[in-house]
Every structure is written in C-alpha cells, then in structure tokens.
Design a protein around this motif. Structure first.
Motif, short mmCIF file in Angstrom:
data_model
loop_
_atom_site.label_atom_id
_atom_site.label_comp_id
_atom_site.label_asym_id
_atom_site.label_seq_id
_atom_site.Cartn_x
_atom_site.Cartn_y
_atom_site.Cartn_z
N UNK A 82 6.86 -27.57 1.67
CA UNK A 82 6.23 -27.80 0.54
C UNK A 82 4.68 -27.59 0.38
N UNK A 83 4.12 -28.50 1.16
CA UNK A 83 2.66 -28.39 1.17
C UNK A 83 2.05 -27.30 1.56
N UNK A 84 2.57 -26.51 2.73
CA UNK A 84 2.09 -24.98 2.91
C UNK A 84 2.25 -24.24 2.03
N UNK A 85 3.43 -24.38 1.04
CA UNK A 85 3.74 -23.29 0.17
C UNK A 85 2.63 -23.53 -0.95
N UNK A 86 2.41 -24.86 -1.45
CA UNK A 86 1.28 -25.16 -2.43
C UNK A 86 0.03 -24.79 -1.68
N UNK A 143 -11.00 -32.60 -2.68
CA UNK A 143 -9.58 -31.87 -2.66
C UNK A 143 -8.71 -32.97 -3.21
N UNK A 144 -7.71 -32.95 -3.90
CA UNK A 144 -6.84 -34.07 -4.38
C UNK A 144 -5.34 -33.45 -4.74
N UNK A 145 -4.46 -34.35 -4.44
CA UNK A 145 -3.13 -34.01 -4.72
C UNK A 145 -2.32 -35.08 -5.43
N UNK A 146 -1.41 -34.76 -6.33
CA UNK A 146 -0.71 -35.65 -6.97
C UNK A 146 0.81 -35.12 -7.14
N UNK A 147 1.78 -35.95 -6.62
CA UNK A 147 3.30 -35.67 -6.79
C UNK A 147 3.94 -36.71 -7.15
N UNK A 148 5.24 -36.25 -7.64
CA UNK A 148 6.35 -37.22 -7.97
C UNK A 148 5.96 -37.90 -9.46
N UNK A 149 5.55 -37.34 -10.41
CA UNK A 149 4.83 -38.01 -11.62
C UNK A 149 5.69 -37.71 -12.73
N UNK A 150 5.79 -38.70 -13.59
CA UNK A 150 6.48 -38.34 -14.87
C UNK A 150 5.89 -37.74 -15.73
N UNK A 151 6.74 -36.63 -16.56
CA UNK A 151 5.99 -35.51 -17.10
C UNK A 151 5.26 -35.82 -18.09
N UNK A 152 5.24 -36.90 -18.83
CA UNK A 152 4.17 -37.44 -19.71
C UNK A 152 2.83 -37.82 -18.85
N UNK A 153 2.93 -38.35 -17.88
CA UNK A 153 1.63 -38.77 -17.10
C UNK A 153 1.19 -37.48 -16.46
N UNK A 154 1.90 -36.62 -16.08
CA UNK A 154 1.31 -35.29 -15.26
C UNK A 154 0.72 -34.46 -16.32
N UNK A 155 1.18 -34.68 -17.66
CA UNK A 155 0.53 -33.87 -18.63
C UNK A 155 -0.55 -34.37 -18.95
N UNK A 156 -0.84 -35.67 -19.09
CA UNK A 156 -2.02 -36.42 -19.11
C UNK A 156 -3.08 -36.25 -18.21
N UNK A 157 -2.63 -35.96 -16.83
CA UNK A 157 -3.38 -35.77 -15.78
C UNK A 157 -4.04 -34.48 -15.82
N UNK A 158 -3.13 -33.35 -16.28
CA UNK A 158 -3.76 -32.04 -16.36
C UNK A 158 -4.69 -31.88 -17.53
N UNK A 159 -4.32 -32.49 -18.81
CA UNK A 159 -5.37 -32.75 -19.66
C UNK A 159 -6.78 -33.11 -19.32
N UNK A 160 -6.63 -34.24 -18.30
CA UNK A 160 -7.76 -34.91 -17.94
C UNK A 160 -8.71 -33.84 -17.05
N UNK A 161 -7.73 -33.12 -16.24
CA UNK A 161 -8.47 -32.21 -15.23
C UNK A 161 -9.30 -31.25 -16.17
N UNK A 172 7.47 -32.06 -9.45
CA UNK A 172 6.01 -31.99 -10.36
C UNK A 172 5.00 -32.45 -9.32
N UNK A 173 3.94 -31.70 -9.27
CA UNK A 173 2.76 -31.88 -8.43
C UNK A 173 1.54 -31.15 -9.07
N UNK A 174 0.46 -31.68 -8.66
CA UNK A 174 -1.04 -30.86 -9.04
C UNK A 174 -1.63 -30.99 -7.70
N UNK A 175 -2.25 -29.71 -7.29
CA UNK A 175 -3.45 -29.51 -6.45
C UNK A 175 -4.39 -29.26 -7.02
#
Length: 887
Positions: free
Chosen positions: A640-644, A821-839, A779-782
């Motif tokens: 997973x990490x190498x694919x990301x 460099x930052x990573x976020x994984x295993x996040x609830x959809x609503x919180x991940x959506x909020x994280x992407x908005x914040x990014x 779910x994840x964000x790099x």
C-alpha cells in the motif's frame, strides 16, 4: 502543386492519427495502472476483514474449528499474492523480491497447520526476557506468561532461560566429538543437522556462562515440562536442583518433586575440551557453566524418554533453568480457592506464605478485583525468638510495632496486594486459574518462579449467582466487542498523556479514543472501554493479545462512567454493569468455551503471529524494505505504501502526461490546472473547459472547495527583502535547471474516489494523493509540500506551521528543512473530506507566507486564524493551546 499539397495534407493527417493512437494507448496504459492501484486497495480491504474475523474468533466471539483455520489461511494467502502481483504491475516489477517473502511466510503457515512446530523457530536456548507469544509451542504457555509479566507488574519473574527441544537434542550429544563445533556428527546422516546441534550446544554453554556470572555460587533450579501437541499444554516431568562445587569439578543434583523416590547424585565433571580450565577467568564462570551443562545432560537422561509398549520414546519437553538462592520467604498463590482450604468458603484469591525453614505459615484470602481487599486471613503464632524477614525478633518487634509482634503476619499488606495484582495478570494471560510459586529473596526482591494450571470444579452456588444478574443495573450498552470476557474494577479515565505507572493495576480504563499509545495501560487494566474506535484497530488487537475484556465505540462512555465508579464490563455482550458483580466474574471464569489450553486456540494464535503483526510502520525508515516483511500484514502495508508513493511521484516519473487528453479547469483564481479523468472523475457530457461544478471526484471537490474559499486568501503583501531574494535564488536556479517537462502546467488525475494533484504556486510545490470513499479502511491522504523564496529560517518556520496544521488533523508528519511530508489513513469519510478541504485552504493560505513569518508569534497568530476557519472539526485550537502550555 496540388498533388504536392495533397500529399503533405495526407502526411500531416497520418501523423496526427499516429499521435492520437499513441495518446489512446498511453491513456489506457495509465488507466490500467490505476486499476492495479484500486485492486490493491480492494484486496487489502478484503484481507483486513479476514484478519479481523480471525481476531474476533481469537477474542471468543464465536467457536471455530480446524476447517475455519485452513480456509482462512488459504483465502488470505491467495489475496496477498494478488496484492504483490498488482504492486509489481504498477511499478514495473520493482518489487519482485516480495514474492520470496510471501512464499516464506506461506510455508510457515502451512507448517503450523501441519503441526510442524519446528518451523516456528529453531533456537536452542532462549533467555526468559527474549521469549514472546510466538515461542509458546517451543517453551510452553507458562514461560510465555512469565516473560510477559515484567512489562506490567511490580513483581518480576526469576532470571532464567529456557532450553528448547533443539537444545535438549544438543544436550543428548554427550560425546566430546559432538560438543566440538569443528566436527560433524558422525552418528547422523545429515551433517548439517549435526553442525546445528553443535552450534546449539555452544549457544547453551554461552547462556549458562552468563547465568553463572550474574549469580556466582548460587544453586540452579531446573524444571522439566512436557509440551507435546497431543497432550495437555503443560505437564511437569521433574524438578531438580543443581549445586556446582566451586572448589572441585563436581556438581550435585537433587530431584525435588518426588521425595519418596528422591534422586541425589554427585557427578564428577570430565572436561570435554582439554585446556578449558586454564582459560577460565578469575570468577570461574566457564567452569561453573561446564558443571551446569554436565548436570543438564544428566537431567535430560532422566526425563528425555518415556516408557511405552514399543520401548522408550523421546518426549517433547522444555527445561526452565533459573538461579535458586535460599529464600527468606516463599509461598504459593491459588487464583481460585481449592477445596479443603480453610478459607475456601468464599470466592477469592488465596496467598499462602511460609517462613523458612521451621516457622508455621500464614494464609490470606483476597478479593480478585482491584483494590484486592483482604477478605479473611489465618495467621499462625510465632515461636519465641522467631525473626521476621527484616531480621528483628518477634518478641522485640512488639514493643515498637505491635503488628509485627508474636502472631503477626509474615508480610505487609503492600506485598499481598502486589502479589494479587501479578497473579490476576498471569491468570488473564494464561486463560485459566493458576497455582503460582513465589519467593522473597535476600535482596528484598519478590520474584515468581513457576506457575501451572489449577484444576477447579464449578461452584454449585453459581446458579444462584446467575439468577442475581437480573437485578444488576445496566449502566451503558453498545459498541463493538474487542475481546470477550468479564472484567471489573474502579473506572479510571485515561488518554495519551496518562502515565502507565500511575494507572492502578486491575482498574477499568475508559478512554475517548482508541489510541495505540494506550497499549502500556492495557497491560495493567482489568477491562477497556472507548468512545471511539473499532474492533479492527491496533488497540483492539492488543486487547485480544492480552485477553483483556474490551468494548470499542461505546457512545458517551466518559460521561456515563465517571472516575472511581465500580463497574463490571462484559466485553462479549458489550454491556457495562454497575458495581462489582461477583457472580458474573465467577461464571466467566468457569464458562470459557475456548481458552489458550485448547489446541485450536493455540494454533490460531500461532497463525496470527505470521499474519497479523504490523512491524513495518514508517515508510521513511531505511529498514522499510521487502526483506523485512515478517507477516502478511507487513506485506500488504508495504504494498500500500509503495503504491501510494508511486502515485505520489507519478507525474514526476512519467513526464509528458499533460499531452494526454487533459482539460483545462476554469477557476476564479490565477491558477492553471489541467484535469485528466481516469474514470468517473468528471460528469458525462461536460464541456471541454471544465467548471468546478462538473467535477465528480469526491476528493478533488473537497480540495477545490478549500482552495477557492475566500477565507483562505491572504491579502497581506509579502514582506520580501534583498536577503530573501538572494536566499531564494538557489531554488529559482534549480527550477530553471530542471528538465522542461517538470515545469509544465498543474495536473490533476482524478477518478470518482481518487485524486492525484501536482500543484505549483510560484515557488511553492505540493502533491496531494488521496482516496475518499465510504470504506474507512481504504481512505487515505498523502501530502507533500516544499519551497519558498524567503531565507531558510522563515521557510523552516512556514514548514513548521504547515506541519502543525497537519498534526492537528492527525496526519503523521515529518519535516526536513522546508520539506513537509504527511500521511493520513483509516479516516471517517466526513473527517477525511474536512481534511482535504483544509488542505486546499492551506495551499492557498500558505502562498508566500514564509516571507511574512518573521517570528514564532507570527506562526502562532496565523495558526489561530487558520484553525478558526478550517480546523474546528478536529478541535485543533484546543490542541494548539495545550501544546503552548506544555512548552
């Protein structure tokens, strides 16, 4: 001329068709690569679900059989193989060595299913401190539990070592030729095996030398236990005491477990390696080690075979070797009262103490739950002149401290409580009532020497106790079962800042989040309840490993369970009852349908040791390699990490992607972004020039919402001086020297749930690679951010600002200079959506902010502004204030 013009037009058309065809081929290749990535996510999700199912079986959620184990291993292995294949298809076969690691682990699992325990490990000797759960088939459950004790108890086990079956085979080679590592074993057809046994003998001698050096002149106890797979998991075969003579090459051996048939021998050591005596050091550890080795050889002769109808047969056993100094006090603990004990009228934990050698002993009955109150006691009268452990006579002690006078207890309440805590921890680890032998030594340390299962019959009074459950009040109910079972004690609220040393052993831990940092507390708790978290998380895995009754995701647990409240937690029923419900605790102990004593349970636990553990955690570490994958979980996490990583650097490694069928995105910003849809990222029928409302990619929509938010736009002019311009020149020159295809337009590769965005804003560069769907496990964000025009100090301050924002959203973040460099994984959809908005907002907000961050106060001020606008879903303002107070 008309003919020439026609030929030229035909040729241009042919070239255009070729370019279009190449673009079509390149696009389908690109789409195939992303399909491999999506396949990795899907397969990983299915594998994690299968792992969770095996874990739930281990936690007692349902009964299973061998067929379940075989089908589970087969299904997981099949999917893991496909994950490895998909990663190599994505990366151009850069990780073919993963196939070897997969095959190694698959072979181990097949050997476990075939009861080939030698496939697990081949250590001849293991210090007790080095023993883990994976060594259970080699050393027995008792030594595994003893080894796990120091991390969570005030009382530690004796210092010792385990001689496994491999070591016992080496001890059976008494002939000096076999002891020499330079000679092959002539009596064995397999020369390699003979050499391994010779090496095992050398390792054993080295460990005995260390033991003799640490405890000079101290006798050594040896306990032989049978651990055959087809027999009960723990059967003592003999207990011995070895006493080396430091003045003469002799060692005496006394058998302690059968007084009627006591074996007492004095054996003369014949030095198997001439000249060794001359090489001994001043303390004589080598000589003592040889004497102990000679004694162990004799013990192996006494217990290494059992008589059968077909003649003597070798037995699979382990020797536990530990120093045995004359104790000041010694005793036993029964975690359940035995019939005939004068204190057996009540349920509890019995501690018996004897003052050696002649004084009568004491007996105590303590409650089995924290704070382990004393329920009853039987204290013998002391004869005149008796001296206590501190050296004072009973008659004199009564003058200053009457409670230490004639007839007083041999130990103080604090030691009784520590013994009770340790005993209950060991019972939970072992999964059955225990008899535990302990000793208080001259140095004041209390150590546990042995433990074995205790046969207890069901109490007829339990039926009445079960009826009382109907009258017990339910405090709260819900959530998911982490580990079934019942635990009781006072409630203690915990979080990541809680010091495990201050957590009272036997209390019920209640937390808001299931943070992995709570692991040390779990080792001391009687049960665990969290408001957030799932049974598939890391902390749940730890709870199952420790057999700790646990409930995850129980809403409002902190409010419903205030600190100090006595409660009983039923993990299997996800219910918390008010008070200490003794009947439930007794029923739970007597009604365990599957325990570590069952063969299937032990096999499942062994299998999970090579399936479940995740040791490769940080992709930035140099040891994050295929070679270091030790479990299937390691392999899929590595993939997973190498694919990301491959996708995060996708555009850098494949220049010219903007020549494919990209579309311009029209924004109300001075920003040029091209969009490449690989499936479901753009609404069908959208115009060539895209408007944001025609984007269907969930992560890209969230990112654009933050990027275009007016609150993220900074109207303050950059503070730029000559120093900043000169400091930024290397960055500028580096950019100008870069290949032309790396300076192209911003490109967003999108799918319905996927985004790969490479973005350049002036001198700032960022990469966002994200997957956003309803399935939390996928779910994840790099995120990668670098650059700036200011001097290094202000660029570094801006990088710390970005890292603080990311950390507030629970990103795992690393900073090197101005690179974040930052990573976020295993996040609830609503919180991940909020994280992407914040990014997205962060990308706009930080543009040229390095030039305006002249001090730490500027950094704090800008964080407060940004947090108020975009980080409220994460409670980031409180985190920042707490961090300032800690500083």
């Amino acid at each position: 001329m008309d003919t020439v013009s026609a030929l030229r037009q035909w040729w241009r058309g042919l070239e255009a068709d070729k370019r279009t065809a190449r673009q079509e081929i390149d696009f389908w290749r690109l789409q195939a690569l992303f399909n491999n990535f999506k396949r990795i996510l899907l397969l990983n999700n299915a594998i994690l679900e299968d792992m969770a199912k095996m874990e739930r079986a281990l936690g007692g959620e349902y009964i299973f059989d061998r067929a379940f184990l075989e089908s589970s291993v087969s299904g997981i292995a099949h999917r893991v193989h496909h994950v490895v294949y998909s990663l190599n298809a994505l990366t151009g076969n850069r990780h073919v060595d993963l196939y070897d690691r997969y095959q190694d682990i698959r072979t181990l699992l097949d050997d476990i299913l075939a009861n080939n325990i030698r496939a697990l490990a081949d250590e001849a000797v293991l210090p007790l401190r080095a023993i883990g759960w994976e060594h259970e088939p080699l050393v027995g459950m008792d030594l595994v539990c003893l080894a796990a004790l120091p991390a969570s108890s005030q009382i530690v086990p004796v210092d010792g070592l385990a001689v496994t079956q491999e070591g016992i085979r080496a001890l059976a080679l008494v002939d000096s030729d076999h002891a020499d590592s330079n000679h092959a074993d002539s009596n064995h057809a397999d020369t390699g095996r003979g050499l391994r046994l010779a090496e095992a003998r050398i390792a054993l001698r080295g460990q005995l030398r260390q033991l003799a050096a640490a405890h000079p002149g101290v006798p050594v106890a040896v306990v032989a236990s049978r651990i055959d797979e087809d027999e009960s998991p723990l059967q003592e075969m003999g207990s011995f005491l070895l006493s080396p003579d430091r003045d003469r090459p002799e060692v005496s051996l006394v058998r302690l477990d059968s007084p009627g048939d006591a074996v007492a021998e004095r054996m003369v050591l014949v030095d198997p390696e001439p000249g060794r005596a001359e090489e001994e050091d001043e303390e004589g550890e080598s000589g003592a080690a040889e004497l102990l080795l000679h004694g162990l050889e004799r013990i192996v002769q006494l217990v290494g075979e059992i008589p059968t109808a077909d003649g003597p047969q070798p037995v699979h056993c382990v020797l536990f070797v530990h120093p045995q100094p004359p104790p000041v006090l010694a005793g036993t603990i029964h975690t359940r009262p035995l019939p005939g004990n004068p204190l057996a009228a009540e349920d509890g934990l019995v501690i018996e103490i004897a003052s050696l050698p002649e004084a009568p002993g004491d007996c105590f009955l303590l409650r089995r739950t924290h704070p382990f109150e004393l329920l009853r006691s039987h204290i013998a009268a002391r004869p005149a002149g008796h001296r206590f452990a501190d050296g004072r006579p009973a008659s004199a002690a009564s003058m200053e401290q009457p409670h230490l006078g004639r007839g007083s207890a041999l130990v103080d309440p604090g030691l009784l409580r520590d013994l009770a805590e340790s005993a209950m921890l060991l019972e939970r680890f072992f999964g059955a009532p225990l008899e535990i032998r302990w000793q208080l030594e001259n140095d004041g340390a209390c150590r546990i020497a042995r433990l074995r299962p205790l046969a207890c019959e069901a109490d007829p009074g339990l039926v009445t106790g079960a009826a009382e459950l109907d009258e017990t009040a339910i405090v709260c109910q819900g959530g998911q079962t982490g580990q079934s079972g019942v635990g009781a004690g006072p409630v203690v609220h915990v979080d990541e800042a809680t010091d495990p040393e201050t957590f009272p052993a036997g209390a019920v831990a209640v937390a808001r989040y299931a943070s992995p940092n709570l692991t040390p507390i779990l080792q001391r708790a009687a049960a665990l309840v969290t408001e957030f978290g799932s049974a598939a998380g890391h902390l749940s895995t730890v709870a199952r490993e420790l057999r700790l009754p646990s409930i995850f995701g129980l809403s409002d647990a902190l409010d419903l369970l205030p600190p100090g409240t006595a409660v009983t937690v039923d993990g299997g029923e996800t219910t918390v009852y008010g008070g200490i419900v003794e009947a439930m605790l007794r029923l739970d102990a007597m009604d365990m349908e599957l325990t570590p004593q069952d063969r299937e349970y032990r096999m499942l636990r062994r299998l999970l040791r090579f399936i479940l553990p995740l040791r490769l955690l940080d992709p930035q570490r140099p040891d994050f390699t295929a070679e270091n994958c030790r479990s299937f979980h390691d392999i899929i996490h590595f993939c997973h990490e190498r694919a990301v990583e491959e996708l995060a650097h996708f555009q850098e490694r494949r220049p010219g992607l903007d020549t494919l069928r990209t579309r311009p995105l029209e924004l109300d910003l001075p920003l040029d972004i091209r969009v490449l849809d690989v499936g479901g990222g753009i609404q069908p029928g959208a115009d060539f020039r895209l408007r944001p409302d025609r984007i269907e990619s969930a992560p890209f929509v969230a990112f654009l919402e933050g990027l275009t938010d007016p609150r993220a736009r900074n109207s303050e002019a950059p503070s730029l001086g000559l120093r900043d311009i000169l400091a930024g020149m290397p960055h500028s020159m580096g950019l100008l020297a870069a290949p032309a295809d790396t300076l192209g337009t911003n490109l967003a590769i999108v799918g319905s749930e996927y985004l790969n965005l490479s973005l350049r804003l002036g001198y700032h560069f960022s990469v966002v690679d994200a997957y956003l769907g309803e399935d939390i496990s996928r779910n994840y964000v790099y995120f990668r951010f670098v650059g700036g025009l200011a001097d290094p100090e202000r660029r570094g301050r801006r990088a710390r600002f970005v890292a603080k924002v990311l950390a507030a959203m629970e990103f795992k973040t690393s900073v090197k200079g101005d690179l974040v460099v930052a990573r976020l994984k295993l996040m609830e959809p609503d919180l991940l959506r909020a994280a992407l908005l914040a990014l997205g907002a962060l990308t706009a907000f930080t543009r040229q902010q390095d030039t305006n961050m002249r001090s730490e106060a500027d950094l704090a001020q800008r964080f407060a502004i940004f947090a108020a606008g975009f980080l409220l879903p994460f409670g980031a303002q409180e985190l920042w204030e707490a961090g300032d107070e800690a500083s």
